[in-house]
Design an enzyme around this catalytic site. Structure first.
Site, PDB file in Angstrom:
ATOM      1  N   HIS A 108       0.713  -1.073  -0.047  1.00 47.07           N
ATOM      2  CA  HIS A 108      -0.046   0.048   0.102  1.00 47.07           C
ATOM      3  C   HIS A 108       0.747   1.338   0.005  1.00 47.07           C
ATOM      4  CE1 HIS A 108      -2.823   2.993   2.348  1.00 47.07           C
ATOM      5  NE2 HIS A 108      -3.451   2.641   1.358  1.00 47.07           N
ATOM      6  N   HIS A 152      -0.475  11.406  -2.252  1.00 44.44           N
ATOM      7  CA  HIS A 152      -1.752  11.148  -1.468  1.00 44.44           C
ATOM      8  C   HIS A 152      -2.552  12.169  -0.974  1.00 44.44           C
ATOM      9  CE1 HIS A 152      -4.504   9.890   1.668  1.00 44.44           C
ATOM     10  NE2 HIS A 152      -4.584   8.735   1.032  1.00 44.44           N
TER      11      HIS A 152
END
Ligand code: G3P
Ligand code: MG
Length: 243
Positions: free
Chosen positions: A10, A52
């Site tokens: 991830h 992100h």
């Protein structure tokens, strides 16, 4: 030792190296991942980069968004120091730097479209065009996902034969309508919100299911026993032995 292809690093192996950096991708490979997940945005000058958050405050102590900042300024940010001294000087990778590394490592990827507000369709379209025109033929086809419906739809229009997954934090009550209207090929969902019954309903409807963010091996094993097809984890090293 190679991990199951169901295990996705991830944001790379973001428990071990700063998220969405080349070090995090390399670490995921070193820990045995065959797949990673990364978040993609557009810079002010239209370059696709790995990032992100809504701005760079957490990862580079800079309160500016990606979409208002040109690449040369983003490249001057240090996105490793916040994580640990070992990573001082780590920079935000462009998608092309990322793809070069992915090719060397021979890994698959889930590209998560993470558009800044107001850039939803443009982000989906530009990333899909980049994939269409530049994807290395030796790599597996990417999985493209997004929480954002407009970004996902724009990407799907450019790449109708590439797998597109809808991402949910909360599973909507009309989930079947959402899947159908977006023509989504798969469902990516918060593992904490998934029950066995709901998982079965997704799978029975024909959608593969993948779950984020799972850092506990027993939970990952349970999800896989329900038929979950992918696990996004910050700690791939904890997932050894899962099939
Ligand atoms: O793509 C799975 C997961 O990364 C979604 O959440 O916030 O970590 O990008 P987030
Ligand atoms: Mg993500």
């Amino acid at each position: 030792m190679a991990l199951s292809s169901k295990i996705f690093g991830h944001r790379g192996a973001s428990g071990h190296a700063p998220e969405n950096t080349l070090s995090a991708i390399a670490k995921a490979a070193e820990l045995g991942c065959k797949w990673v997940e990364v978040d993609l945005k557009l810079t002010a000058d239209g370059v696709i980069v790995l990032s992100h958050d809504d701005d760079f405050s957490r990862t580079a102590n800079a309160e500016r968004t990606c979409s208002e900042t040109p690449l040369y300024m983003i490249k001057a940010l240090d996105v490793g120091r916040w994580f640990s001294d070992e990573f001082i000087g780590e920079t935000v990778p462009t998608v092309s730097e990322f793809l070069s590394l992915l090719t060397v490592l021979n890994m698959g990827v889930n590209l998560e479209l993470k558009p800044d507000k107001g850039f939803e369709q443009e982000t989906g379209r530009k990333i899909a065009e980049y994939v269409r025109d530049n994807w290395p033929s030796q790599l597996p086809s990417p999985i493209i996902s997004s929480f954002d419906r407009d970004a996902l739809a724009a990407s799907h229009e450019v790449l109708p034969r590439v797998e597109h997954a809808i991402l949910w934090e909360d599973i909507p009550s009309n989930w079947q309508d959402e899947v159908e209207s977006l023509k989504a090929d798969a469902i990516h969902v918060d593992s904490d919100k998934l029950t066995e019954t709901q998982c079965k309903a997704f799978i029975d409807s024909g959608s593969p299911v993948r779950c984020y963010t799972v850092n506990d091996k027993d939970r990952a094993a349970e999800l896989i026993s329900w038929g979950v097809d992918g696990i996004f984890t910050d700690y791939p090293d904890r997932m050894k032995g899962l099939k």
